[in-house]
Each structure stands twice: as C-alpha cells, then as structure tokens.
Design a protein around this motif. Structure first.
Motif, short mmCIF file in Angstrom:
data_model
loop_
_atom_site.label_atom_id
_atom_site.label_comp_id
_atom_site.label_asym_id
_atom_site.label_seq_id
_atom_site.Cartn_x
_atom_site.Cartn_y
_atom_site.Cartn_z
N LEU A 1 119.00 66.20 -1.72
CA LEU A 1 119.54 65.25 -2.69
C LEU A 1 121.00 64.91 -2.39
CD1 LEU A 1 118.09 66.68 -6.03
CD2 LEU A 1 117.48 64.52 -4.95
N PHE A 2 121.79 65.93 -2.09
CA PHE A 2 123.22 65.71 -1.82
C PHE A 2 123.41 64.89 -0.54
CE2 PHE A 2 123.34 69.50 -4.50
CZ PHE A 2 124.35 69.17 -5.39
N ILE A 3 122.63 65.22 0.49
CA ILE A 3 122.80 64.52 1.76
C ILE A 3 122.36 63.07 1.64
CG2 ILE A 3 122.16 64.50 4.20
CD1 ILE A 3 121.87 67.52 4.07
N ILE A 4 121.28 62.81 0.88
CA ILE A 4 120.87 61.43 0.64
C ILE A 4 121.99 60.65 -0.04
CG2 ILE A 4 119.33 59.98 -0.75
CD1 ILE A 4 117.07 61.85 -0.11
N ALA A 5 122.63 61.28 -1.02
CA ALA A 5 123.75 60.62 -1.70
C ALA A 5 124.85 60.29 -0.72
CB ALA A 5 124.28 61.52 -2.81
N GLY A 6 125.13 61.21 0.22
CA GLY A 6 126.15 60.93 1.24
C GLY A 6 125.74 59.81 2.18
N LEU A 7 124.47 59.79 2.57
CA LEU A 7 123.98 58.74 3.47
C LEU A 7 124.08 57.36 2.83
CD1 LEU A 7 120.80 60.47 4.97
CD2 LEU A 7 122.94 59.95 6.17
N GLN A 8 123.85 57.28 1.54
CA GLN A 8 123.89 55.99 0.86
C GLN A 8 125.30 55.45 0.72
OE1 GLN A 8 121.68 56.67 -2.77
NE2 GLN A 8 119.71 56.47 -1.74
N GLU A 9 126.30 56.30 0.98
CA GLU A 9 127.69 55.85 0.93
C GLU A 9 128.19 55.32 2.27
OE1 GLU A 9 129.69 55.64 -1.75
OE2 GLU A 9 127.93 56.19 -2.96
N VAL A 10 127.40 55.52 3.33
CA VAL A 10 127.81 55.04 4.65
C VAL A 10 127.69 53.52 4.68
CG1 VAL A 10 127.39 55.16 7.13
CG2 VAL A 10 127.01 57.18 5.70
N THR B 1 123.70 56.80 17.47
CA THR B 1 124.13 56.36 16.13
C THR B 1 124.25 57.56 15.19
OG1 THR B 1 123.03 54.22 16.44
CG2 THR B 1 123.54 54.90 14.18
N LEU B 2 123.30 58.49 15.29
CA LEU B 2 123.35 59.68 14.45
C LEU B 2 124.60 60.50 14.72
CD1 LEU B 2 121.94 61.73 12.49
CD2 LEU B 2 120.90 62.75 14.54
N VAL B 3 124.90 60.72 16.01
CA VAL B 3 126.01 61.60 16.40
C VAL B 3 127.36 60.95 16.13
CG1 VAL B 3 127.13 62.75 18.36
CG2 VAL B 3 124.64 62.84 18.09
N HIS B 4 127.48 59.65 16.38
CA HIS B 4 128.79 59.00 16.34
C HIS B 4 129.07 58.23 15.04
CE1 HIS B 4 129.80 60.02 20.49
NE2 HIS B 4 128.57 59.66 20.83
N ILE B 5 128.04 57.99 14.25
CA ILE B 5 128.26 57.25 13.00
C ILE B 5 127.81 58.05 11.79
CG2 ILE B 5 127.63 55.20 11.67
CD1 ILE B 5 127.52 53.62 14.23
N THR B 6 126.53 58.46 11.79
CA THR B 6 125.98 59.10 10.59
C THR B 6 126.66 60.44 10.29
OG1 THR B 6 123.83 58.07 11.00
CG2 THR B 6 123.89 59.94 9.49
#
Length: 260
Positions: A143-152, A170-175
């Motif tokens: 849940l917490f990580i999804i919340a963080g992903l939605q802020e990117v 993209t995962l390593v350098h952006i996400t």
C-alpha cells in the motif's frame, strides 16, 4: 519507558521485600548470558531473511498493481485481504496448513514430493514463521509503495519512453530514485515491525523446536511472565528500545539525505 529504565536497574520486583537497587547487574547478566546472544542470533537471521523478502515482494506487487489493466482490482483485493486478518487468526490458519496431514503436505504428496515437518523441525520452523508473517505483511507495505509510485510524475516516464529507455533502465534510473523516501520508510518500519514479532511464535512454536524460533520479543515475554523475572524483562525492553531508537535515527538520516 521511564518505568522500564528504572526497573532495569533493580531486582526482586516480585518478591515480598520489593525491588532492590542493583545498578548494572541485570545488564551484566543479560549481556553475559550465552542464551541471550543465541536469541539475538536467531532474531538476526530472521531479520536478514524477512525484510528483503517483504520489501522486494511488496515492490514487485506495487509495480504490477499500479498498472491500469483489466481485472487489476481483483488482484489488489487478493493481495490486501491478508492485511485485514488479525495476526492470531492468521497464525491459527497457517498452523492448520502446516500440520503433518494439513493441506500443504497434501498438495506436496499429490505431486510426488515427501511431506515436510514445517513447525516441528528446527531447520524449517523459522522459515515457516517467515512465510506466515510475509503473507500478513506484504500487502500492508505494498500500500505504501503504491502511494509512492502514484506520486512519480508521469512526464518522467514519457520522457524515458521517448529516449528509448527499457523497463529495467526506467525502473533503476527513474522509479526507484523517485520513491527512495517511501522505500526508506518501508524498510525501517518493516524492521521495527519484524523486531516486535511475537504472536505467531507464541501461538505456534513457543520458541521451539530447540529454540530455533525464539525471537527477542518471545524471550522477553518468557522472562517476564513465565519465569517471573520482571526486572530482567524490563532490561531487555530497554535494550530493545535502544535498538529501535538507532533504527529511527537511521531513518531520519536517510530522509535528510533525500532532502539534501
């Protein structure tokens, strides 16, 4: 907290004479007791396995569940349902599943594999507890990580796509850099939660077999309530508190670095 610190310098809290001041005697006994170091070793092995397992699994699930694809709502529900289950209920359910004639061994036998002892084997009991706790905890950290992903910002992904960046790059350098703050919180909070693990051990193994699941919280409980040495138990509380303070300090340092 203050009461625990004071009690850790005393002895005989449960005697007729009442507590007597003994200075650092409890700390000397605790730190000089080989069984306490064995408990710390078991707890250390437990943390080394469960924290990376839960964080990596939660990150993987969060990335998948953050996608907008048909049917993803049902998958999210399946992942989050264990979060709503009380730890005691989940422990009882998994205790049944781990029985010698339980459903897990039934599945293993159906595919030609030998049944496993799980909670009755000193080599498997800790891993069985880790699986149980991960089943409960992974959905919560997701849940917490999804919340963080939605802020990117979506613009970052669009720019990466234009530059021809692949999924891994993209995962390593952006996400991951974008959710570093969230991951720092999840790692620290998961560490604290895992250090305080108690219910599954109390219900299923009572620290056994052969002390293979004797985590620090169960040992603290055993010293305080089973052996009746409340002062020694409070000494362990203080040691545990100091560890958690250090973990919190590490968290603040990580967040400050992120701010810089």
């Amino acid at each position: 907290m203050i009461g625990a610190v004071i009690a850790s310098f005393q002895k005989g809290a449960n005697t007729l004479k009442g507590p007597q001041w003994v200075g650092l005697e409890n700390y000397a006994y605790l730190l000089g007791n080989p069984s306490f170091w064995d408990v710390l070793a078991v707890t250390g092995r437990f943390l080394v396995i469960i924290i990376p397992l839960q964080v990596v699994t939660a990150l993987f699930l969060a990335i998948i569940l953050n996608e907008r694809v048909p049917g993803i709502a049902l998958v999210r529900t399946a992942v989050f349902i264990p979060v709503a289950a009380p730890a005691a209920v989940a422990s009882v359910i998994w205790g049944i599943a781990y029985q010698p004639r339980g459903p897990i061994n039934a599945v293993l036998e159906s595919i030609g594999l030998p049944p496993q002892p799980f909670l009755t084997d000193s080599d498997q009991a800790l891993q069985a507890i880790i699986v149980l706790m991960s089943w409960i905890g992974v959905g919560y950290w997701t849940l917490f990580i999804i919340a963080g992903l939605q802020e990117v910002p979506r613009e970052l992904y669009e720019a990466a796509a234009i530059d021809g960046s692949g999924w891994w790059r993209t995962l390593v350098h952006i996400t991951l850099p974008s959710i570093r703050r969230t991951l720092a919180f999840v790692v620290v909070a998961d560490t604290v939660s895992s250090v305080l693990a108690f219910v599954p051990v109390q219900i299923l193994t009572q620290g056994g077999p052969a002390d293979s699941t004797r985590l620090v919280m169960y040992d603290l409980y055993n010293n305080t309530f089973q052996l009746g040495d409340a002062n020694l138990g409070q000494t362990q509380v203080v040691v545990l508190l100091l560890f958690l303070v250090i973990i919190t300090a590490v968290q603040f340092r990580m967040l400050n670095k992120e701010g810089d």
